[in-house]
Write a protein that holds these residues in place. Structure first.
Motif, PDB file in Angstrom:
ATOM      1  N   ARG A 143       1.216  -1.251   0.008  1.00 17.95           N
ATOM      2  CA  ARG A 143       0.014   0.454   0.121  1.00 17.95           C
ATOM      3  C   ARG A 143       0.534   0.783  -0.009  1.00 17.95           C
ATOM      4  NH1 ARG A 143       0.164   1.468   6.023  1.00 17.95           N
ATOM      5  NH2 ARG A 143       0.539   0.244   7.408  1.00 17.95           N
ATOM      6  N   GLU A 144       2.069   1.386   0.184  1.00 21.73           N
ATOM      7  CA  GLU A 144       3.222   1.765   0.298  1.00 21.73           C
ATOM      8  C   GLU A 144       3.271   2.427  -1.698  1.00 21.73           C
ATOM      9  OE1 GLU A 144       6.003   0.877   3.026  1.00 21.73           O
ATOM     10  OE2 GLU A 144       5.015   1.114   5.278  1.00 21.73           O
ATOM     11  N   VAL A 145       3.935   1.931  -2.241  1.00 28.44           N
ATOM     12  CA  VAL A 145       4.181   1.471  -2.866  1.00 28.44           C
ATOM     13  C   VAL A 145       4.048   2.817  -4.035  1.00 28.44           C
ATOM     14  CG1 VAL A 145       4.592   0.674  -5.292  1.00 28.44           C
ATOM     15  CG2 VAL A 145       4.572  -0.310  -2.929  1.00 28.44           C
ATOM     16  N   ALA A 146       3.127   2.881  -4.484  1.00 30.41           N
ATOM     17  CA  ALA A 146       2.478   4.207  -5.265  1.00 30.41           C
ATOM     18  C   ALA A 146       2.625   5.760  -4.666  1.00 30.41           C
ATOM     19  CB  ALA A 146       0.750   4.249  -5.844  1.00 30.41           C
ATOM     20  N   ASP A 147       2.899   6.540  -3.807  1.00 33.45           N
ATOM     21  CA  ASP A 147       2.944   6.957  -2.517  1.00 33.45           C
ATOM     22  C   ASP A 147       4.861   7.564  -3.179  1.00 33.45           C
ATOM     23  OD1 ASP A 147       0.178   7.900  -2.601  1.00 33.45           O
ATOM     24  OD2 ASP A 147       0.499   7.356  -1.082  1.00 33.45           O
ATOM     25  N   THR A 148       5.457   5.992  -2.475  1.00 31.82           N
ATOM     26  CA  THR A 148       7.172   6.470  -2.567  1.00 31.82           C
ATOM     27  C   THR A 148       7.604   6.554  -4.129  1.00 31.82           C
ATOM     28  OG1 THR A 148       6.670   4.849  -0.821  1.00 31.82           O
ATOM     29  CG2 THR A 148       8.496   5.142  -1.471  1.00 31.82           C
ATOM     30  N   ILE A 149       6.994   5.819  -4.680  1.00 33.39           N
ATOM     31  CA  ILE A 149       7.355   5.999  -6.201  1.00 33.39           C
ATOM     32  C   ILE A 149       7.309   7.370  -6.658  1.00 33.39           C
ATOM     33  CG2 ILE A 149       7.460   5.493  -8.444  1.00 33.39           C
ATOM     34  CD1 ILE A 149       8.811   3.256  -6.636  1.00 33.39           C
ATOM     35  N   GLU A 150       5.902   7.987  -6.737  1.00 38.11           N
ATOM     36  CA  GLU A 150       5.959   9.501  -6.957  1.00 38.11           C
ATOM     37  C   GLU A 150       6.546  10.129  -6.222  1.00 38.11           C
ATOM     38  OE1 GLU A 150       2.552  12.825  -7.367  1.00 38.11           O
ATOM     39  OE2 GLU A 150       1.269  10.579  -6.403  1.00 38.11           O
ATOM     40  N   ALA A 151       7.285   9.741  -4.347  1.00 33.00           N
ATOM     41  CA  ALA A 151       7.765  10.694  -4.445  1.00 33.00           C
ATOM     42  C   ALA A 151       9.308  10.793  -4.381  1.00 33.00           C
ATOM     43  CB  ALA A 151       7.934  11.268  -2.394  1.00 33.00           C
ATOM     44  N   ALA A 152       9.266   9.865  -4.909  1.00 31.48           N
ATOM     45  CA  ALA A 152      10.754   9.523  -5.097  1.00 31.48           C
ATOM     46  C   ALA A 152      11.423  10.218  -6.713  1.00 31.48           C
ATOM     47  CB  ALA A 152      11.479   7.780  -5.184  1.00 31.48           C
ATOM     48  N   LEU A 153      10.095   9.531  -7.660  1.00 38.42           N
ATOM     49  CA  LEU A 153      10.724  10.433  -8.984  1.00 38.42           C
ATOM     50  C   LEU A 153      10.729  11.768  -8.643  1.00 38.42           C
ATOM     51  CD1 LEU A 153       8.290   8.070 -10.995  1.00 38.42           C
ATOM     52  CD2 LEU A 153      10.345   8.355 -11.885  1.00 38.42           C
ATOM     53  N   LYS A 154       9.859  12.354  -8.565  1.00 34.05           N
ATOM     54  CA  LYS A 154       9.756  14.042  -7.742  1.00 34.05           C
ATOM     55  C   LYS A 154      11.089  14.511  -7.675  1.00 34.05           C
ATOM     56  CE  LYS A 154       4.787  15.112  -8.059  1.00 34.05           C
ATOM     57  NZ  LYS A 154       3.458  15.212  -7.268  1.00 34.05           N
ATOM     58  N   LEU A 155      11.353  13.555  -6.376  1.00 27.06           N
ATOM     59  CA  LEU A 155      12.578  14.161  -6.086  1.00 27.06           C
ATOM     60  C   LEU A 155      13.651  14.097  -7.013  1.00 27.06           C
ATOM     61  CD1 LEU A 155      13.952  15.175  -2.955  1.00 27.06           C
ATOM     62  CD2 LEU A 155      14.248  12.113  -3.033  1.00 27.06           C
ATOM     63  N   ALA A 156      13.968  12.897  -7.494  1.00 24.45           N
ATOM     64  CA  ALA A 156      14.773  13.014  -8.082  1.00 24.45           C
ATOM     65  C   ALA A 156      15.280  13.866  -9.489  1.00 24.45           C
ATOM     66  CB  ALA A 156      14.958  11.013  -8.794  1.00 24.45           C
ATOM     67  N   TYR A 157      13.664  13.900 -10.404  1.00 24.57           N
ATOM     68  CA  TYR A 157      13.912  14.474 -10.872  1.00 24.57           C
ATOM     69  C   TYR A 157      13.521  16.128 -10.767  1.00 24.57           C
ATOM     70  CZ  TYR A 157      14.524  11.269 -14.816  1.00 24.57           C
ATOM     71  OH  TYR A 157      15.188  10.025 -15.413  1.00 24.57           O
TER      72      TYR A 157
END
Length: 180
Positions: A143-157
């Motif tokens: 259940r944590e996957v979607a929010d974590t991936i979105e946060a990671a993509l935003k942080l990286a880019y």
């Protein structure tokens, strides 16, 4: 019954990651074939707007991600924790040049691991990534996957940072390869 539940969860988190790739305009996904990423790789292969690149070694994906960024594209590297050790030297490219970078790492050497060869690198993965200047995020529940991936993509880019999302072996389910 428990095995079926793990497969259902894999479909759900893989679909969640794929949706975030689409929303955040990921154009290239590189990978060394891995059963933990299998469903996500298949989803990306089926989408004509995402170029998938099978690698012979994980460090190629680091260079590919840097080149993609220079060409105006967003890339993500999929790998297993055992591949992190193959990338250590190439990670210096990310830190020195401040390229945005995201890798999603399926963890081994944790929950229910049967293969003793997976333990050393699996246990060292978070510390190795951090020592290389990569921001580490961990996902322990689907259940944590979607929010974590979105946060990671935003942080990286958005901040030109290197980010690794670690998908825990407990969430993925342990592998057995026929051993009990």
């Amino acid at each position: 019954m428990a095995e079926h539940n793990v497969l259902d969860q894999m479909v759900n988190w893989s679909d969640d990651i794929f949706k975030k790739f689409k929303e955040q305009r990921v154009a290239i996904v590189s990978y060394v074939p891995d059963a933990g990423h299998m469903r996500l790789i298949e989803l990306c292969q089926q989408d004509s707007s995402i170029k998938t690149v099978a690698l012979t070694t994980e460090e190629e994906g680091v260079a590919l991600s840097a080149g993609a960024y220079l060409g105006g594209k967003r890339a993500v590297l999929l790998m297993q924790s055992s591949g992190v050790g193959n990338c250590i030297n190439m990670f210096s490219l990310l830190k020195t040049c401040q390229f945005p970078f995201l890798t999603i790492v399926t963890m081994r050497g944790e929950w229910g691991e049967f293969n003793p060869w997976q333990l050393p690198t699996g246990q060292a993965t978070p510390q190795v990534l951090e020592a290389c200047g990569i921001h580490v995020m961990r996902v322990d529940e689907s259940r944590e996957v979607a929010d974590t991936i979105e946060a990671a993509l935003k942080l990286a880019y958005n901040s030109y940072s290197a980010v690794a999302v670690l998908l825990s072996q407990r969430m993925l389910g342990s592998k057995s390869f026929g051993r009990k």
